[in-house]
Design a protein around this motif. Structure first.
Motif, PDB file in Angstrom:
ATOM      1  N   LEU A   1       0.726  -1.311   0.010  1.00 20.06           N
ATOM      2  CA  LEU A   1       0.190  -0.030  -0.068  1.00 20.06           C
ATOM      3  C   LEU A   1       0.809   1.274  -0.070  1.00 20.06           C
ATOM      4  N   LYS A   2       0.219   2.378  -0.703  1.00 17.19           N
ATOM      5  CA  LYS A   2       1.076   3.552  -0.878  1.00 17.19           C
ATOM      6  C   LYS A   2       0.052   4.663  -0.357  1.00 17.19           C
ATOM      7  N   PRO A   3       0.678   5.815   0.116  1.00 15.01           N
ATOM      8  CA  PRO A   3      -0.237   6.667   0.638  1.00 15.01           C
ATOM      9  C   PRO A   3      -1.176   7.382  -0.332  1.00 15.01           C
ATOM     10  N   GLU A   4      -0.793   7.194  -1.722  1.00 17.60           N
ATOM     11  CA  GLU A   4      -2.020   7.606  -2.560  1.00 17.60           C
ATOM     12  C   GLU A   4      -3.047   6.724  -2.813  1.00 17.60           C
ATOM     13  N   ASP A   5      -2.844   5.476  -1.944  1.00 14.59           N
ATOM     14  CA  ASP A   5      -3.933   4.667  -1.960  1.00 14.59           C
ATOM     15  C   ASP A   5      -5.306   5.113  -0.931  1.00 14.59           C
ATOM     16  N   THR A   6      -4.951   5.967  -0.272  1.00 19.54           N
ATOM     17  CA  THR A   6      -5.806   6.559   0.794  1.00 19.54           C
ATOM     18  C   THR A   6      -6.962   7.129   0.054  1.00 19.54           C
ATOM     19  N   ALA A   7      -8.145   6.512   0.589  1.00 20.65           N
ATOM     20  CA  ALA A   7      -9.586   6.876   0.129  1.00 20.65           C
ATOM     21  C   ALA A   7     -10.624   6.007   0.767  1.00 20.65           C
ATOM     22  N   VAL A   8     -11.862   6.423   0.422  1.00 22.75           N
ATOM     23  CA  VAL A   8     -13.026   5.716   1.031  1.00 22.75           C
ATOM     24  C   VAL A   8     -13.137   4.601  -0.282  1.00 22.75           C
ATOM     25  N   TYR A   9     -13.330   3.364   0.110  1.00 18.26           N
ATOM     26  CA  TYR A   9     -13.431   2.311  -0.806  1.00 18.26           C
ATOM     27  C   TYR A   9     -15.037   1.679  -0.866  1.00 18.26           C
ATOM     28  N   TYR A  10     -15.510   1.688  -1.808  1.00 15.47           N
ATOM     29  CA  TYR A  10     -16.938   1.348  -2.001  1.00 15.47           C
ATOM     30  C   TYR A  10     -16.951   0.083  -2.752  1.00 15.47           C
ATOM     31  N   CYS A  11     -17.905  -0.846  -2.252  1.00 17.09           N
ATOM     32  CA  CYS A  11     -18.251  -2.237  -2.868  1.00 17.09           C
ATOM     33  C   CYS A  11     -19.416  -1.946  -3.851  1.00 17.09           C
ATOM     34  N   THR A  12     -19.585  -2.496  -5.073  1.00 15.57           N
ATOM     35  CA  THR A  12     -20.675  -2.223  -5.802  1.00 15.57           C
ATOM     36  C   THR A  12     -20.997  -3.525  -6.677  1.00 15.57           C
ATOM     37  N   THR A  13     -22.208  -3.537  -7.243  1.00 19.79           N
ATOM     38  CA  THR A  13     -22.638  -4.810  -7.947  1.00 19.79           C
ATOM     39  C   THR A  13     -23.364  -4.498  -9.049  1.00 19.79           C
ATOM     40  N   ASP A  14     -23.470  -5.070 -10.280  1.00 21.63           N
ATOM     41  CA  ASP A  14     -24.190  -4.613 -11.483  1.00 21.63           C
ATOM     42  C   ASP A  14     -25.639  -5.410 -11.279  1.00 21.63           C
ATOM     43  N   ALA A  15     -26.393  -5.206 -12.515  1.00 19.48           N
ATOM     44  CA  ALA A  15     -27.862  -5.510 -12.299  1.00 19.48           C
ATOM     45  C   ALA A  15     -28.082  -6.452 -13.443  1.00 19.48           C
ATOM     46  N   ASN A  16     -26.938  -6.999 -14.200  1.00 18.07           N
ATOM     47  CA  ASN A  16     -26.960  -7.773 -15.577  1.00 18.07           C
ATOM     48  C   ASN A  16     -26.762  -9.189 -14.806  1.00 18.07           C
ATOM     49  N   ARG A  17     -28.058 -10.039 -14.767  1.00 16.94           N
ATOM     50  CA  ARG A  17     -27.634 -11.361 -14.234  1.00 16.94           C
ATOM     51  C   ARG A  17     -26.863 -12.158 -15.346  1.00 16.94           C
ATOM     52  N   PHE A  18     -25.831 -12.752 -14.958  1.00 13.75           N
ATOM     53  CA  PHE A  18     -25.052 -13.764 -15.760  1.00 13.75           C
ATOM     54  C   PHE A  18     -24.277 -13.186 -16.987  1.00 13.75           C
ATOM     55  N   TYR A  19     -24.160 -11.720 -17.138  1.00 11.66           N
ATOM     56  CA  TYR A  19     -23.734 -10.979 -18.076  1.00 11.66           C
ATOM     57  C   TYR A  19     -22.155 -10.864 -17.904  1.00 11.66           C
ATOM     58  N   SER A  20     -21.203 -11.191 -18.879  1.00 15.74           N
ATOM     59  CA  SER A  20     -19.963 -10.951 -18.804  1.00 15.74           C
ATOM     60  C   SER A  20     -19.443 -10.050 -19.849  1.00 15.74           C
ATOM     61  N   GLY A  21     -19.308  -8.935 -19.619  1.00 16.44           N
ATOM     62  CA  GLY A  21     -18.894  -7.724 -20.356  1.00 16.44           C
ATOM     63  C   GLY A  21     -17.484  -7.669 -20.783  1.00 16.44           C
ATOM     64  N   SER A  22     -17.232  -6.599 -21.537  1.00 14.84           N
ATOM     65  CA  SER A  22     -15.760  -6.342 -21.745  1.00 14.84           C
ATOM     66  C   SER A  22     -15.309  -5.533 -20.631  1.00 14.84           C
ATOM     67  N   ASP A  23     -13.917  -5.069 -20.631  1.00 16.53           N
ATOM     68  CA  ASP A  23     -13.056  -4.878 -19.494  1.00 16.53           C
ATOM     69  C   ASP A  23     -13.866  -3.367 -19.407  1.00 16.53           C
ATOM     70  N   TYR A  24     -13.969  -2.733 -20.365  1.00 20.22           N
ATOM     71  CA  TYR A  24     -14.645  -1.234 -20.286  1.00 20.22           C
ATOM     72  C   TYR A  24     -15.860  -1.251 -19.369  1.00 20.22           C
ATOM     73  N   TYR A  25     -16.653  -2.193 -19.562  1.00 24.14           N
ATOM     74  CA  TYR A  25     -17.991  -2.605 -19.037  1.00 24.14           C
ATOM     75  C   TYR A  25     -17.710  -2.442 -17.368  1.00 24.14           C
ATOM     76  N   TYR A  26     -16.943  -2.994 -16.986  1.00 29.07           N
ATOM     77  CA  TYR A  26     -16.502  -3.184 -15.268  1.00 29.07           C
ATOM     78  C   TYR A  26     -15.930  -1.972 -14.930  1.00 29.07           C
ATOM     79  N   THR A  27     -15.334  -1.189 -15.643  1.00 25.78           N
ATOM     80  CA  THR A  27     -14.716  -0.146 -15.231  1.00 25.78           C
ATOM     81  C   THR A  27     -15.557   1.397 -15.188  1.00 25.78           C
TER      82      THR A  27
END
Length: 130
Positions: free
Chosen positions: A86-112
């Motif tokens: 870990l680095k000082p620049e990793d300092t932040a509030v970290y949020y968990c999240t989830t999508d709404a597309n069941r069984f969907y596998s998207g491109s890398d862009y989709y996940y970002t």
């Protein structure tokens, strides 16, 4: 109702490690992708990592590759973020999240993209001291 509860944030010295956890409830956990974002004061929310519903695909933000590892335990309806070097620049509030597309596998862009994810946790603070 989907609920996401993060835990594991703490104050840690540079070079140290932390493991964040996110417990999900309200629907079938294993059917959906999970992700982590972070937000530092005065900055935009930044993509950290994501894992597909099947667990076969993981995507990482550029500055996290090689240091962070995302994983999921479907039996516990929990997603983890292991953070090493870990680095000082990793300092932040970290949020968990989830999508709404069941069984969907998207491109890398989709996940970002924040727009992929309609459900968010309250966040957990990670502070890395130098």
């Amino acid at each position: 109702q989907v609920q996401l509860v993060e835990s594991g944030g703490a104050l840690v010295q540079a070079g140290g490690s932390l493991r964040l956890s996110c417990a999900a409830s309200g629907r079938t956990f294993s059917n959906y992708a999970m992700g982590w974002f972070r937000q530092a004061p005065g900055k935009e929310r930044e993509f950290v990592a994501a894992i597909s519903w099947s667990g076969s695909k993981t995507v990482y933000g550029d500055s996290m590759e090689g240091r962070f590892t995302i994983s999921r335990d479907n039996a516990k309806s929990t997603v983890y973020l292991q953070m090493n070097s870990l680095k000082p620049e990793d300092t932040a509030v970290y949020y968990c999240t989830t999508d709404a597309n069941r069984f969907y596998s998207g491109s890398d862009y989709y996940y970002t993209q924040t727009t992929t994810y309609p459900y968010w946790g309250q966040g957990t603070q990670v502070t890395v001291s130098s």
